[in-house]
Scaffold this motif. Structure first.
Motif, PDB file in Angstrom:
ATOM      1  N   GLU A 273       0.854  -1.366  -0.457  1.00 26.98           N
ATOM      2  CA  GLU A 273      -0.398  -0.095  -0.455  1.00 26.98           C
ATOM      3  C   GLU A 273       0.650   0.788  -0.251  1.00 26.98           C
ATOM      4  OE1 GLU A 273      -3.114  -0.324   3.199  1.00 26.98           O
ATOM      5  OE2 GLU A 273      -3.300  -2.111   2.372  1.00 26.98           O
ATOM      6  N   ALA A 274       2.062   1.348   0.597  1.00 24.79           N
ATOM      7  CA  ALA A 274       2.628   2.463   1.120  1.00 24.79           C
ATOM      8  C   ALA A 274       4.105   2.466  -0.433  1.00 24.79           C
ATOM      9  CB  ALA A 274       3.239   2.998   2.243  1.00 24.79           C
ATOM     10  N   ASN A 275       3.872   1.789  -0.895  1.00 26.62           N
ATOM     11  CA  ASN A 275       4.889   1.494  -2.226  1.00 26.62           C
ATOM     12  C   ASN A 275       5.919   1.547  -1.176  1.00 26.62           C
ATOM     13  OD1 ASN A 275       6.371   0.392  -4.458  1.00 26.62           O
ATOM     14  ND2 ASN A 275       6.045   2.823  -4.984  1.00 26.62           N
ATOM     15  N   SER A 276       6.619   1.255  -0.289  1.00 28.46           N
ATOM     16  CA  SER A 276       8.045   1.806   0.455  1.00 28.46           C
ATOM     17  C   SER A 276       8.504  -0.439   1.196  1.00 28.46           C
ATOM     18  CB  SER A 276       7.444   2.796   1.668  1.00 28.46           C
ATOM     19  OG  SER A 276       9.257   2.624   1.650  1.00 28.46           O
ATOM     20  N   SER A 277      10.155   0.078   1.399  1.00 27.25           N
ATOM     21  CA  SER A 277       9.792  -1.160   2.370  1.00 27.25           C
ATOM     22  C   SER A 277      10.246  -0.890   3.384  1.00 27.25           C
ATOM     23  CB  SER A 277      11.764  -1.138   1.404  1.00 27.25           C
ATOM     24  OG  SER A 277      12.281  -1.221   0.081  1.00 27.25           O
ATOM     25  N   ALA A 278      10.337  -1.885   4.279  1.00 29.07           N
ATOM     26  CA  ALA A 278       9.963  -2.348   5.871  1.00 29.07           C
ATOM     27  C   ALA A 278      10.385  -3.338   6.053  1.00 29.07           C
ATOM     28  CB  ALA A 278       8.934  -2.029   6.399  1.00 29.07           C
TER      29      ALA A 278
ATOM     30  N   LYS B 234      22.559  -1.488  18.797  1.00 31.53           N
ATOM     31  CA  LYS B 234      22.943  -1.391  18.223  1.00 31.53           C
ATOM     32  C   LYS B 234      22.817  -1.982  17.851  1.00 31.53           C
ATOM     33  CE  LYS B 234      28.413  -2.480  17.221  1.00 31.53           C
ATOM     34  NZ  LYS B 234      28.212  -3.460  16.320  1.00 31.53           N
ATOM     35  N   LYS B 235      22.801  -3.620  17.664  1.00 32.78           N
ATOM     36  CA  LYS B 235      21.733  -4.547  16.634  1.00 32.78           C
ATOM     37  C   LYS B 235      21.329  -4.191  15.746  1.00 32.78           C
ATOM     38  CE  LYS B 235      18.998  -8.916  17.181  1.00 32.78           C
ATOM     39  NZ  LYS B 235      18.288  -9.559  18.136  1.00 32.78           N
ATOM     40  N   ILE B 236      19.455  -3.398  15.654  1.00 31.08           N
ATOM     41  CA  ILE B 236      19.584  -3.105  15.313  1.00 31.08           C
ATOM     42  C   ILE B 236      19.499  -1.579  14.506  1.00 31.08           C
ATOM     43  CG2 ILE B 236      16.761  -1.031  15.524  1.00 31.08           C
ATOM     44  CD1 ILE B 236      16.657  -1.422  18.245  1.00 31.08           C
ATOM     45  N   VAL B 237      21.008  -0.311  15.014  1.00 30.41           N
ATOM     46  CA  VAL B 237      21.515   0.097  14.220  1.00 30.41           C
ATOM     47  C   VAL B 237      22.026  -1.049  12.867  1.00 30.41           C
ATOM     48  CG1 VAL B 237      22.885   1.794  13.980  1.00 30.41           C
ATOM     49  CG2 VAL B 237      21.960   2.166  15.641  1.00 30.41           C
ATOM     50  N   ASP B 238      23.076  -1.864  12.993  1.00 27.44           N
ATOM     51  CA  ASP B 238      23.541  -2.319  12.278  1.00 27.44           C
ATOM     52  C   ASP B 238      22.909  -2.968  11.238  1.00 27.44           C
ATOM     53  OD1 ASP B 238      25.422  -1.829  13.489  1.00 27.44           O
ATOM     54  OD2 ASP B 238      25.967  -3.959  14.524  1.00 27.44           O
ATOM     55  N   ALA B 239      21.157  -3.656  11.290  1.00 26.30           N
ATOM     56  CA  ALA B 239      20.440  -4.258  10.825  1.00 26.30           C
ATOM     57  C   ALA B 239      19.880  -3.516   9.615  1.00 26.30           C
ATOM     58  CB  ALA B 239      19.337  -5.209  11.970  1.00 26.30           C
ATOM     59  N   THR B 240      19.558  -2.504   9.996  1.00 25.94           N
ATOM     60  CA  THR B 240      19.033  -0.935   9.201  1.00 25.94           C
ATOM     61  C   THR B 240      20.535  -0.429   8.351  1.00 25.94           C
ATOM     62  OG1 THR B 240      17.869  -0.347  11.192  1.00 25.94           O
ATOM     63  CG2 THR B 240      18.429   0.888   9.309  1.00 25.94           C
ATOM     64  N   VAL B 241      21.406  -0.122   8.872  1.00 32.16           N
ATOM     65  CA  VAL B 241      21.906   0.130   7.341  1.00 32.16           C
ATOM     66  C   VAL B 241      22.399  -1.105   6.838  1.00 32.16           C
ATOM     67  CG1 VAL B 241      24.732   0.351   7.178  1.00 32.16           C
ATOM     68  CG2 VAL B 241      23.443   1.624   9.015  1.00 32.16           C
ATOM     69  N   ALA B 242      22.439  -2.742   7.101  1.00 23.22           N
ATOM     70  CA  ALA B 242      22.451  -3.494   6.100  1.00 23.22           C
ATOM     71  C   ALA B 242      21.375  -3.693   5.041  1.00 23.22           C
ATOM     72  CB  ALA B 242      23.053  -5.333   6.880  1.00 23.22           C
ATOM     73  N   ALA B 243      20.494  -3.586   6.007  1.00 26.10           N
ATOM     74  CA  ALA B 243      19.369  -3.925   5.260  1.00 26.10           C
ATOM     75  C   ALA B 243      18.937  -2.564   4.648  1.00 26.10           C
ATOM     76  CB  ALA B 243      17.650  -3.217   5.999  1.00 26.10           C
ATOM     77  N   PHE B 244      19.403  -1.234   4.481  1.00 26.61           N
ATOM     78  CA  PHE B 244      18.745  -0.188   3.181  1.00 26.61           C
ATOM     79  C   PHE B 244      20.192   0.442   3.020  1.00 26.61           C
ATOM     80  CE2 PHE B 244      15.185   0.072   6.502  1.00 26.61           C
ATOM     81  CZ  PHE B 244      14.514  -0.868   5.853  1.00 26.61           C
ATOM     82  N   GLY B 245      21.207  -0.195   3.127  1.00 27.11           N
ATOM     83  CA  GLY B 245      22.391   0.184   2.752  1.00 27.11           C
ATOM     84  C   GLY B 245      23.298   1.601   2.812  1.00 27.11           C
ATOM     85  N   HIS B 246      22.697   2.874   3.179  1.00 22.25           N
ATOM     86  CA  HIS B 246      23.167   3.405   3.868  1.00 22.25           C
ATOM     87  C   HIS B 246      22.717   3.990   5.177  1.00 22.25           C
ATOM     88  CE1 HIS B 246      19.149   6.296   3.496  1.00 22.25           C
ATOM     89  NE2 HIS B 246      19.056   5.464   1.894  1.00 22.25           N
TER      90      HIS B 246
END
Length: 258
Positions: free
Chosen positions: A62-67, A81-93
């Motif tokens: 519905e939002a045409n985005s990623s999560a 740190k786990k949350i931040v590392d997972a975020t950077v790894a998933a979205f690339g920046h």
């Protein structure tokens, strides 16, 4: 429900929303995604993953985005740190927006507050946001946005909620201090203070109390919606709020102490 046809004012950004498997956090995550943000949704280690998977699917459809979803115990020192590392790894920046939403609502009279209860509430409501900000800062794309979800309880006194109210008052103190520290590059830090909001948590409140809350809410004598809170968070996340920082904005329909 919020429109899925929001202006794509956050296209290309990355956001983290803690405690976003339900209620206000869920509405915030979807609203940011509908404006173009890629979103990390954190949820407690004792909650089912199914609602988060459903939200991620809805964001994609519905939002045409990623999560992505990150399950963790935010009271654990290593969780941010786990949350931040997972975020950077998933979205690339790097990360543009952090919404500190996860919280415990306590309900104990003063004589029943134990050190263990106090620590549990302050660890999630105050220490976890601090550790999240510390973990995000090295990856914060400037100017960044930090948004803390506080409560009208931070300013008004209500019986049996002293630990919760004190924790939210502390979070507001952090909000103003972080705004002062982080503003040199245009980054902002603000808080949103919801009043009573229709949610799973409100369903646990005595109906007589909810009725009393409605009577002292000038706008339509009703409780708010999670989507109404999410709209204010979205404003604070967007570039148009660049001159707003260190503020604690009430989202309560004018609700006052009953």
């Amino acid at each position: 429900m919020p429109s899925t046809q929001q202006p794509r004012t956050l296209e290309g950004t990355v956001a983290i929303v803690t405690g976003a498997s339900r209620g206000i956090g869920k509405a915030i995550a979807f609203d940011l995604a509908s404006r173009g943000a890629k979103v990390t949704i954190t949820f407690s280690s004792d909650r089912s993953k199914e609602p988060v998977d459903e939200l991620i699917s809805r964001i994609k459809a519905e939002a045409n985005s990623s999560a992505i979803g990150v399950q963790c115990n935010l009271q654990a020192t290593e969780a941010p740190k786990k949350i931040v590392d997972a975020t950077v790894a998933a979205f690339g920046h790097d990360i543009d927006i952090l919404v500190n939403n996860a919280a415990i609502i306590s309900d104990k009279p003063v004589q029943d507050i134990t050190p263990e209860h106090f620590d549990e509430v302050f660890h999630l409501n105050v220490r976890a946001p601090l550790l999240m900000v510390q973990a995000v800062l090295p990856h914060l794309r400037r100017p960044g946005r930090i948004i803390n979800i506080s409560s009208v309880g931070a300013r008004d006194g209500y019986a049996n909620t002293g630990t919760y109210s004190a924790s939210k008052a502390a979070l507001e103190g952090f909000t103003r201090n972080w705004a002062a520290e982080l503003g040199k590059d245009g980054s902002t830090c603000n808080a949103v203070n919801p009043g009573p909001v229709q949610s799973e948590m409100l369903g646990q409140v005595d109906p007589k109390t909810v009725a009393a809350q409605k009577q002292v809410t000038p706008i339509e004598n009703r409780v708010g919606t999670a989507e109404e809170v999410a709209e204010i968070v979205a404003f604070l996340a967007e570039p148009r709020s660049s001159w707003v920082t260190g503020q604690c904005i009430s989202a309560s329909g004018g609700f006052h102490k009953y």
